[in-house]
Design an enzyme around this catalytic site. Structure first.
Site, PDB file in Angstrom:
ATOM      1  N   LYS A  24       0.884  -1.225  -0.048  1.00 49.46           N
ATOM      2  CA  LYS A  24       0.091   0.031  -0.020  1.00 49.46           C
ATOM      3  C   LYS A  24       0.990   1.241   0.019  1.00 49.46           C
ATOM      4  O   LYS A  24       0.583   2.086  -0.845  1.00 49.46           O
ATOM      5  CB  LYS A  24      -0.897  -0.024   1.220  1.00 49.46           C
ATOM      6  N   ARG A  68      -3.288   3.092   8.497  1.00 47.88           N
ATOM      7  CA  ARG A  68      -3.564   1.861   8.220  1.00 47.88           C
ATOM      8  C   ARG A  68      -2.440   0.993   7.891  1.00 47.88           C
ATOM      9  O   ARG A  68      -1.232   1.411   7.625  1.00 47.88           O
ATOM     10  CB  ARG A  68      -4.192   2.153   6.678  1.00 47.88           C
ATOM     11  N   GLY A  91      -8.347  -7.136   4.987  1.00 43.85           N
ATOM     12  CA  GLY A  91      -9.022  -6.910   6.385  1.00 43.85           C
ATOM     13  C   GLY A  91      -8.532  -7.730   7.100  1.00 43.85           C
ATOM     14  O   GLY A  91      -8.996  -8.004   8.412  1.00 43.85           O
ATOM     15  N   MET A  99      -5.611  -6.820   9.019  1.00 42.59           N
ATOM     16  CA  MET A  99      -4.968  -6.318  10.028  1.00 42.59           C
ATOM     17  C   MET A  99      -5.683  -4.872  10.131  1.00 42.59           C
ATOM     18  O   MET A  99      -6.895  -4.686   9.642  1.00 42.59           O
ATOM     19  CB  MET A  99      -3.469  -6.252   9.553  1.00 42.59           C
ATOM     20  N   ARG A 145      -3.612  -0.946  -6.226  1.00 43.79           N
ATOM     21  CA  ARG A 145      -2.623  -2.051  -6.410  1.00 43.79           C
ATOM     22  C   ARG A 145      -2.999  -2.813  -7.667  1.00 43.79           C
ATOM     23  O   ARG A 145      -4.108  -2.754  -8.133  1.00 43.79           O
ATOM     24  CB  ARG A 145      -2.822  -3.120  -5.164  1.00 43.79           C
ATOM     25  N   HIS A 175     -15.720  -8.263   1.825  1.00 49.35           N
ATOM     26  CA  HIS A 175     -14.655  -9.289   2.561  1.00 49.35           C
ATOM     27  C   HIS A 175     -14.769 -10.522   1.870  1.00 49.35           C
ATOM     28  O   HIS A 175     -13.872 -10.930   1.463  1.00 49.35           O
ATOM     29  CB  HIS A 175     -14.787  -9.201   4.001  1.00 49.35           C
ATOM     30  N   SER A 205      16.249 -40.865 -13.448  1.00 50.33           N
ATOM     31  CA  SER A 205      14.884 -40.159 -13.347  1.00 50.33           C
ATOM     32  C   SER A 205      14.862 -40.029 -11.817  1.00 50.33           C
ATOM     33  O   SER A 205      14.864 -41.112 -11.090  1.00 50.33           O
ATOM     34  CB  SER A 205      13.887 -40.829 -14.050  1.00 50.33           C
ATOM     35  N   CYS A 217      10.180 -38.007 -12.071  1.00 49.03           N
ATOM     36  CA  CYS A 217       8.920 -38.649 -12.307  1.00 49.03           C
ATOM     37  C   CYS A 217       8.132 -39.034 -11.115  1.00 49.03           C
ATOM     38  O   CYS A 217       7.253 -39.477 -10.895  1.00 49.03           O
ATOM     39  CB  CYS A 217       9.082 -39.856 -13.116  1.00 49.03           C
ATOM     40  N   TYR A 243      13.386 -33.236 -18.519  1.00 50.34           N
ATOM     41  CA  TYR A 243      12.127 -32.989 -18.617  1.00 50.34           C
ATOM     42  C   TYR A 243      11.611 -33.266 -17.591  1.00 50.34           C
ATOM     43  O   TYR A 243      12.323 -33.940 -16.445  1.00 50.34           O
ATOM     44  CB  TYR A 243      11.804 -34.418 -19.389  1.00 50.34           C
TER      45      TYR A 243
HETATM   46  C1  PEP Z   1       8.942 -41.727  -6.643  1.00 51.51           C
HETATM   47  O1  PEP Z   1       9.491 -42.499  -5.656  1.00 51.51           O
HETATM   48  O2  PEP Z   1       9.027 -40.589  -6.894  1.00 51.51           O
HETATM   49  C2  PEP Z   1       8.590 -42.602  -7.790  1.00 51.51           C
HETATM   50  C3  PEP Z   1       8.051 -41.895  -8.765  1.00 51.51           C
HETATM   51  O3  PEP Z   1       8.261 -43.927  -7.782  1.00 51.51           O
HETATM   52  P1  PEP Z   1       7.044 -44.454  -6.798  1.00 51.51           P
HETATM   53  O4  PEP Z   1       6.045 -43.132  -6.473  1.00 51.51           O
HETATM   54  O5  PEP Z   1       6.272 -45.408  -7.725  1.00 51.51           O
HETATM   55  O6  PEP Z   1       7.702 -44.944  -5.587  1.00 51.51           O
END
Ligand code: PEP
Ligand code: MG
Length: 886
Positions: free
Chosen positions: A22, A91, A100, A102, A332, A445, A768, A836, A856
């Protein structure tokens, strides 16, 4: 010496950490030459020092006095002057807006002497006494915690006695005397008459409101750090409650619900600033102001266009008109619905105000998630009971509750129904799926808070007669009791009896390929930003998919392959019997027979998955879970065997299974015989899976396909595990003619794997990160238990700001990831690295993985669009300011 106080003309938005949102924006408006009442900001540094030491930092109030004097000189109106007193508004205003949460105190400077001066200057004695009684009430509540009811009760008596014309000056003067008595009785001393003392106490009270329970709760939810502190803005008062030519309002430069261009907002004539936000009286749409006061309206529209071009984003403002003169009290970058965020970002690109890269930074994955939610199917909805203001979109169906505690206690989805909400209702708003109020507009609010947290909200449904005491509300002659189900549409404002069926969102339909971008403005904006994200992102996005159907869906949602195909589901269903035989096998011959029987079914699965992902990589993970997970639970088996024995029957196979389950029981199965360990202990298991995959790939290749399988080994700790399994894999692969080359990689999902990544990389074509297991093993947090048992408490107590299973813990787990990436790539420069675990679909984690340089992320198919967007944001350059609409 640290400096704590900054005049509005000294600041700008680069000082937002110091001046709060503010304060920084008031300074910005002042520099733009807009009509802002003079004032100054006490910095967040001062607040932090106060909260640390329990007293104001040395010199703070001297600085305040010096800045105050400048204002007094500029206006020619001293604080405490009995003829023409300066009055002040105090304020709060932290780095991030906390609507709202504070405190605010208005009319500082009024006392028994200056009240006469105010009456003289305004020519309105009634107004002066009313302002004085407001000050005593606000000050009592804010500085000393005197509940408002003690004052409201007295006010009600005076109002009733006065009748429809309202209390006159004499009555209000008497009320001030009563208020002073209430104050003295509750606080233990008289209301302070010295204006400077009032100011200092008000500043301290604002500092302290940083730690008010509701403010702490709000911060937890919004992930705002607890140690920022608030700034305090002290500003010369202007009055919106000086009669019909005065008023106060809130406005947006575009519709914050849909993104539609134009000036939107609410106006309340003859009212003081906070009345609009508090939703106390019903406001009129801002367009009415054009009729009431065309000059001020025109000026407001002009200022809003200046602000929008300056901030290059949707802005909201609070303003006051004092006897025909417009004053800006706040601006803002405004909060908005997810739909408006996408629509506005695309519009601003078209208007040349921002680049398309910046537009990506104006939206986020959480907003896209909300847009993928379904909406009511209006073709089958009954006629609405009534229609209020659609204040925060979504389709909420739930049982009616009338208070916050009931919402928190409920174990079914609930709609919190209130006359209006106030900050104390926050826990209930968090717990409810929707909020319905009888009063207040889009800027009340309830609306602001609900929008911020993505709760469906309908406000100002004036036909509602709520009797919370009796636990019911009525619309006309229809009565609804606590527990009755209603449906509310936060986009249209409709309130329906019963549960209305919901239909898919247009964005979800577009993502499923059922709608083209041209069919809808919002969909066009989403499409445009996703396309741009895909064009700029450096991180690939794959899907975790175990079945051909999932693979096909993932491909449609833009997956560049499968990053994790968990093979365990291939051991379920009617195949369970084969798995049981495998586990119970009496010697190598029987085991080998069972594996031979499993081979063709696995091969058929792989053929279909490879076909669905033709031309794209498919990372197949060898079996990971402990084998006893495929057997019935011990307690079930024990019960079956006991029953058979009680009936003097032969438990047969159940007894054999029970013995096997008992034999295989592990105290910590997640740390037990699973992953690569299973492959090493159970001869032939991995070989069968590898053969099934290689043969499937060979078949796809012979059929003219382009199969790109990869083999991934789970839960590896040591390079010798990997090397041993790899030798076996390579041996099998060498025997399958026509199979394409199949890379072999490892999951990195234990701290030891990460710490020895350089060694692992010598045996792995790719890594991975399994961040689910890596989080579990790094924190020693059982992934199946802790979220239900104590993560909630950790979040409440501020030990965690988010579950480490939701957003990757950059400091700990992330450090292991960084180290493994660096050492893995040093050992094998062409190593492909992905993730993953569930974190692969979490926007904040994706930003981290992009920064670390992963190739990835892989996530569940429904999170793919969110991952694409997050990866695009990580690569897009936010030139200029990125507006912070938090
Ligand atoms: C993990 O452990 O992040 C994974 C992808 O394998 P899972 O969840 O199958 O153990
Ligand atoms: Mg794992």
């Amino acid at each position: 010496m640290t400096r704590y106080v900054y005049d509005f003309i000294e600041g700008d938005r680069s000082k937002v950490d110091l001046l709060g949102g503010k304060g920084a924006n008031l300074a910005e408006m002042t520099r733009l030459g807009l009509p802002v009442p003079p004032g100054f900001t006490v910095s967040t540094d001062a607040c932090r020092a106060y909260l640390a030491d329990g007293r104001p930092p040395v010199g703070l109030f001297d600085e305040v006095n010096a800045h105050l004097r400048e204002i007094e000189v500029r206006l020619g109106r001293p604080l405490g002057d009995p003829h023409d007193p300066l009055l002040l508004a105090v304020r709060s205003g932290g780095r991030y807006s906390m609507p709202g949460m504070m405190e605010t105190i208005l009319d500082i400077g009024l006392n028994d002497a200056t009240v006469a001066g105010l009456a003289a200057r305004t020519g309105d004695e009634r107004f002066a006494w009313d302002s004085y009684r407001r000050l005593i009430q606000m000050f009592g509540r804010t500085v000393h915690g005197v509940p408002a009811e003690y004052f409201e009760r007295e006010l009600a008596v005076v109002r009733t006695a006065a009748g429809p014309a309202g209390p006159d000056a004499v009555a209000l003067r008497a009320l001030v005397d009563t208020y002073k008595k209430v104050y003295a009785a509750r606080v233990g001393h008289d209301f302070p008459q010295a204006p400077h003392e009032q100011l200092y106490l008000a500043i301290r009270a604002v500092f302290e409101s940083w730690n008010a329970e509701r403010a702490v709760l709000y911060r937890r939810r919004e992930h705002i750090p607890d140690d920022l502190g608030t700034a305090v803005n002290v500003m010369a008062m202007v009055f919106g409650n000086l009669g019909a030519d005065s008023g106060t309002g809130v406005a947006f430069t575009r519709d914050p619900a849909t993104g539609e261009p134009g000036v939107y907002g609410d106006y309340l004539a003859d009212a003081q600033g906070e009345d609009v936000v508090a939703g106390i009286r019903n406001t009129v749409p801002l367009a009415e102001l054009e009729r009431i006061d065309p000059a001020s309206f025109g000026e407001l529209v002009r200022i809003m266009s200046v602000l929008e071009r300056h901030y290059r984003d949707l802005c909201d403002v609070e303003f006051t008109i004092e006897r025909g003169r417009l004053w800006m009290l706040q601006t803002r970058v405004g909060k908005r619905t997810p739909a408006a965020a996408f629509t506005i970002a695309a519009q601003l690109v078209d208007e040349g105000l921002i680049t398309i890269d910046e537009a990506l930074h104006r939206v986020d994955g959480a907003q896209l998630t909300q847009l993928m939610f379904p909406a009511f199917d209006r073709s089958v909805a009954p006629p609405p009971l009534t229609t209020g203001v659609g204040a925060s979109p979504g389709a909420a169906v739930g049982a009616v509750v009338f208070d916050s505690a009931a919402a928190v206690a409920a174990d079914v989805p609930v709609i919190l129904v209130r006359q209006e909400t106030n900050p104390d209702d926050l826990p209930g708003m968090i717990a409810a799926t929707g909020v319905l109020t009888a009063r207040g507009g889009k800027t009340s609010h309830a609306a602001v808070v609900a929008r911020g947290m993505g709760r469906t909200c309908v406000c100002g449904a004036e036909a509602l007669r709520i009797d919370a005491g009796r636990g019911e509300f009525s619309v006309g002659d229809r009565v609804f009791r606590a527990g009755d189900v209603i449906s509310i549409d936060g986009t249209t404002g409709a309130v329906y009896p019963g549960a209305v069926p919901v239909a898919p969102s247009p964005v979800a339909r577009y993502l499923a390929g059922e709608l083209t971008p041209e069919s809808d403005r919002l969909v066009a904006a989403v499409d445009r930003l996703l396309q741009h994200a895909d064009a700029v992102r450096r991180v690939g996005v794959r899907a975790n998919a175990d079945t051909p159907a999932d693979a096909a869906r993932a491909r449609a949602h833009g997956a560049a392959g499968i990053g994790l195909c968990r093979t365990e589901h291939m051991f379920l269903g009617e195949r369970r019997e084969l798995v049981e035989r495998l586990i119970l096998a009496d010697g190598p011959a029987e085991r080998s027979d069972t594996l031979t029987a499993l081979l063709p079914v696995q091969r058929a699965d792989f053929v279909e998955i490879l076909a669905a992902m033709d031309g794209l990589p498919v990372t197949v993970r060898l079996l990971d879970p402990p084998l006893h997970e495929f057997l019935p639970p011990l307690s079930d088996l024990a019960a079956l065997v006991a029953r058979a024995e009680a009936l003097d029957q032969d438990p047969g196979r159940d007894a054999t299974l029970l013995a096997a389950v008992r034999r295989m029981h592990e105290a910590n199965p997640m740390l037990g015989l699973r992953g690569v360990r299973l492959g090493l202990v159970l001869p032939g298991l991995f070989a069968m899976q590898v053969r099934a995959l290689a043969e499937a790939a060979a078949q796809r290749a012979r059929d003219g396909g382009d199969p790109r399988p990869e083999i991934m080994v789970p839960l590896v700790d040591d390079v010798r595990e990997l090397a041993t399994v790899r030798a076996e894999i390579d041996e099998v692969l060498a025997t399958v003619p026509d199979a394409p080359p199949i890379p072999v990689g490892t999951m990195v999902e234990t701290p030891r794997a990460a710490l020895t990544a350089g060694d692992l990389a010598r045996e792995a074509h790719f890594f991975s990160f399994g961040t689910n297991d890596l989080t579990q093993t790094t924190w020693a947090f059982s992934r199946d238990d802790v979220e239900a048992s104590f993560v909630g408490t950790y979040l409440e107590r501020g030990i965690l700001t988010v579950s480490p299973f939701e957003t990757v813990d950059a400091a700990g787990v992330g450090r292991l990831v960084r180290l493994a990436v660096a050492e893995g790539r040093a050992a094998r420069p062409d190593l492909t690295i992905g993730v993953c675990g569930e974190h692969g679909g979490d926007p904040e984690s994706i930003a981290f993985f992009a920064e670390v340089g992963l190739d990835y992320v892989s996530c569940s198919p429904y999170r793919l669009p969110i991952a694409r967007l997050a990866a695009g944001r990580a690569a897009a350059r936010p030139t200029g300011d990125t507006a912070d609409s938090r």
